[in-house]
Design a protein around this motif. Sequence first.
Motif, PDB file in Angstrom:
ATOM      1  N   HIS A   1       0.840  -1.209   0.000  1.00 19.61           N
ATOM      2  CA  HIS A   1       0.000   0.000   0.000  1.00 19.61           C
ATOM      3  C   HIS A   1       0.869   1.250   0.000  1.00 19.61           C
ATOM      4  CE1 HIS A   1      -2.857   3.049   1.329  1.00 19.61           C
ATOM      5  NE2 HIS A   1      -2.088   3.276   2.372  1.00 19.61           N
ATOM      6  N   ARG A   2       1.911   1.254   0.838  1.00 20.32           N
ATOM      7  CA  ARG A   2       2.800   2.405   0.905  1.00 20.32           C
ATOM      8  C   ARG A   2       3.480   2.641  -0.447  1.00 20.32           C
ATOM      9  NH1 ARG A   2       8.266   2.540   1.438  1.00 20.32           N
ATOM     10  NH2 ARG A   2       9.184   4.474   2.252  1.00 20.32           N
ATOM     11  N   ARG A   3       3.937   1.564  -1.061  1.00 19.47           N
ATOM     12  CA  ARG A   3       4.625   1.705  -2.343  1.00 19.47           C
ATOM     13  C   ARG A   3       3.718   2.331  -3.400  1.00 19.47           C
ATOM     14  NH1 ARG A   3       5.168  -3.246  -6.475  1.00 19.47           N
ATOM     15  NH2 ARG A   3       5.828  -2.050  -8.287  1.00 19.47           N
ATOM     16  N   TRP A   4       2.489   1.867  -3.515  1.00 21.72           N
ATOM     17  CA  TRP A   4       1.600   2.380  -4.546  1.00 21.72           C
ATOM     18  C   TRP A   4       1.078   3.773  -4.218  1.00 21.72           C
ATOM     19  CZ3 TRP A   4       1.151   0.540  -9.313  1.00 21.72           C
ATOM     20  CH2 TRP A   4       1.666  -0.749  -9.547  1.00 21.72           C
ATOM     21  N   MET A   5       1.000   4.103  -2.936  1.00 18.50           N
ATOM     22  CA  MET A   5       0.641   5.474  -2.585  1.00 18.50           C
ATOM     23  C   MET A   5       1.754   6.444  -2.952  1.00 18.50           C
ATOM     24  SD  MET A   5      -2.423   5.756  -1.562  1.00 18.50           S
ATOM     25  CE  MET A   5      -2.533   7.318  -0.691  1.00 18.50           C
ATOM     26  N   ILE A   6       3.004   6.010  -2.854  1.00 14.82           N
ATOM     27  CA  ILE A   6       4.106   6.865  -3.293  1.00 14.82           C
ATOM     28  C   ILE A   6       3.998   7.133  -4.791  1.00 14.82           C
ATOM     29  CG2 ILE A   6       6.609   6.910  -3.651  1.00 14.82           C
ATOM     30  CD1 ILE A   6       6.895   5.535  -0.945  1.00 14.82           C
ATOM     31  N   TYR A   7       3.664   6.101  -5.576  1.00 13.96           N
ATOM     32  CA  TYR A   7       3.416   6.317  -7.005  1.00 13.96           C
ATOM     33  C   TYR A   7       2.261   7.306  -7.213  1.00 13.96           C
ATOM     34  CZ  TYR A   7       6.329   2.193  -7.981  1.00 13.96           C
ATOM     35  OH  TYR A   7       7.359   1.292  -8.084  1.00 13.96           O
ATOM     36  N   SER A   8       1.196   7.118  -6.435  1.00 15.84           N
ATOM     37  CA  SER A   8       0.038   7.993  -6.567  1.00 15.84           C
ATOM     38  C   SER A   8       0.399   9.433  -6.239  1.00 15.84           C
ATOM     39  CB  SER A   8      -1.090   7.507  -5.639  1.00 15.84           C
ATOM     40  OG  SER A   8      -2.174   8.417  -5.622  1.00 15.84           O
ATOM     41  N   PHE A   9       1.154   9.649  -5.157  1.00 14.90           N
ATOM     42  CA  PHE A   9       1.532  11.005  -4.775  1.00 14.90           C
ATOM     43  C   PHE A   9       2.415  11.653  -5.842  1.00 14.90           C
ATOM     44  CE2 PHE A   9       1.167   9.665  -0.054  1.00 14.90           C
ATOM     45  CZ  PHE A   9      -0.210   9.814  -0.129  1.00 14.90           C
ATOM     46  N   SER A  10       3.310  10.861  -6.439  1.00  9.81           N
ATOM     47  CA  SER A  10       4.171  11.426  -7.478  1.00  9.81           C
ATOM     48  C   SER A  10       3.338  11.884  -8.682  1.00  9.81           C
ATOM     49  CB  SER A  10       5.217  10.400  -7.910  1.00  9.81           C
ATOM     50  OG  SER A  10       4.632   9.318  -8.626  1.00  9.81           O
ATOM     51  N   LEU A  11       2.289  11.136  -8.999  1.00  8.53           N
ATOM     52  CA  LEU A  11       1.430  11.517 -10.115  1.00  8.53           C
ATOM     53  C   LEU A  11       0.529  12.691  -9.756  1.00  8.53           C
ATOM     54  CD1 LEU A  11       0.569   7.905 -11.273  1.00  8.53           C
ATOM     55  CD2 LEU A  11       1.779   9.607 -12.635  1.00  8.53           C
ATOM     56  N   ALA A  12       0.209  12.841  -8.458  1.00 10.03           N
ATOM     57  CA  ALA A  12      -0.610  13.974  -8.042  1.00 10.03           C
ATOM     58  C   ALA A  12       0.096  15.300  -8.297  1.00 10.03           C
ATOM     59  CB  ALA A  12      -0.962  13.847  -6.557  1.00 10.03           C
ATOM     60  N   LEU A  13       1.411  15.268  -8.331  1.00  8.09           N
ATOM     61  CA  LEU A  13       2.190  16.501  -8.452  1.00  8.09           C
ATOM     62  C   LEU A  13       2.563  16.854  -9.885  1.00  8.09           C
ATOM     63  CD1 LEU A  13       4.590  15.877  -5.441  1.00  8.09           C
ATOM     64  CD2 LEU A  13       2.932  17.742  -5.607  1.00  8.09           C
ATOM     65  N   PHE A  14       2.187  16.011 -10.858  1.00 11.77           N
ATOM     66  CA  PHE A  14       2.784  16.221 -12.180  1.00 11.77           C
ATOM     67  C   PHE A  14       2.302  17.501 -12.847  1.00 11.77           C
ATOM     68  CE2 PHE A  14      -1.015  14.164 -13.916  1.00 11.77           C
ATOM     69  CZ  PHE A  14      -1.138  14.703 -15.185  1.00 11.77           C
ATOM     70  N   THR A  15       1.054  17.909 -12.644  1.00 12.56           N
ATOM     71  CA  THR A  15       0.619  19.161 -13.254  1.00 12.56           C
ATOM     72  C   THR A  15       1.197  20.363 -12.512  1.00 12.56           C
ATOM     73  OG1 THR A  15      -1.409  19.115 -11.916  1.00 12.56           O
ATOM     74  CG2 THR A  15      -1.513  18.176 -14.136  1.00 12.56           C
ATOM     75  N   THR A  16       1.472  20.206 -11.220  1.00 14.14           N
ATOM     76  CA  THR A  16       2.032  21.302 -10.437  1.00 14.14           C
ATOM     77  C   THR A  16       3.406  21.683 -10.945  1.00 14.14           C
ATOM     78  OG1 THR A  16       0.794  20.598  -8.486  1.00 14.14           O
ATOM     79  CG2 THR A  16       2.685  22.030  -8.124  1.00 14.14           C
ATOM     80  N   TYR A  17       4.285  20.695 -11.142  1.00 18.15           N
ATOM     81  CA  TYR A  17       5.625  20.981 -11.641  1.00 18.15           C
ATOM     82  C   TYR A  17       5.574  21.530 -13.057  1.00 18.15           C
ATOM     83  CZ  TYR A  17       7.501  18.555  -7.575  1.00 18.15           C
ATOM     84  OH  TYR A  17       7.812  18.195  -6.306  1.00 18.15           O
TER      85      TYR A  17
END
Length: 252
Positions: free
Chosen positions: A171-187
């Motif tokens: 769960h932790r591993r896939w949430m890290i992937y999810s969080f990284s994708l949450a930021l892609f429009t911000t950057y």
Amino acid sequence: MSQNTQQTGLQMIPPEDPDADQPAARGERPWWKKYYPWYAVLGGTVLFNLLYAFPHYFTTNPNDARVQLDPGFHPHLAFLIAHVVTGNLALVTMMLQVWPHLRRTHPRVHRWVGRVYVFGAVIPTTLIVLFVLIPHRANEGSTGLGCGAVLWLGTTLYAWRKARLRRYAEHRRWMIYSFSLALFTTYGRIVFMMILHWGLRVNTEILVEGTSWGAWIVNLLAAQWYLEFSARRRGKNLPAGRFNPATGAIRQ
């Protein structure tokens, strides 16, 4: 006699030699290996996104929108505002999710924040992007944006499923992937603003297309690097060519 009998078998520990080599005390980790400096950078990024997005939609004036609206689709602005609200809610709840103190001391709050992240933020904002915003926007960057949204939704739902199965490491591993994708429009917005601020002459269509793909690809690679780094730091070395489904670490 009895005292000699009782002392039989005892292991006599010699006194420590003050001149003997002692293991070196572990020095303090450099700042770039600590958690909170990067957490501050992440918080600054989220704050920039909030200040960048919200002020233009408080008035609900179509002329203040950051994107071109489809004049033939009247609810376009309403869906855009809903996307801005749920997208920024995802960033704020993501910040709370990765806060170690909250996760350790208030696990119940951590779980409820996670539910808000999944069902109140990620699912509605990605569905709005895929079924409303992309069909009513220009073609530049639409494919990359759509792929990023699909991956964000998929990794988030898979992480939630792993939590339901109590497989928390995965769960932790896939949430890290999810969080990284949450930021892609911000950057992508930060890069776009920097280029405009510096006055660089760049083809806008190429810039939009490049950031719509490059931002989430770079973020996913950074997430995988972090998983590899944290696995090595914890001593979870794997045999050559083996993959750890819990941490995502691959050792060549």
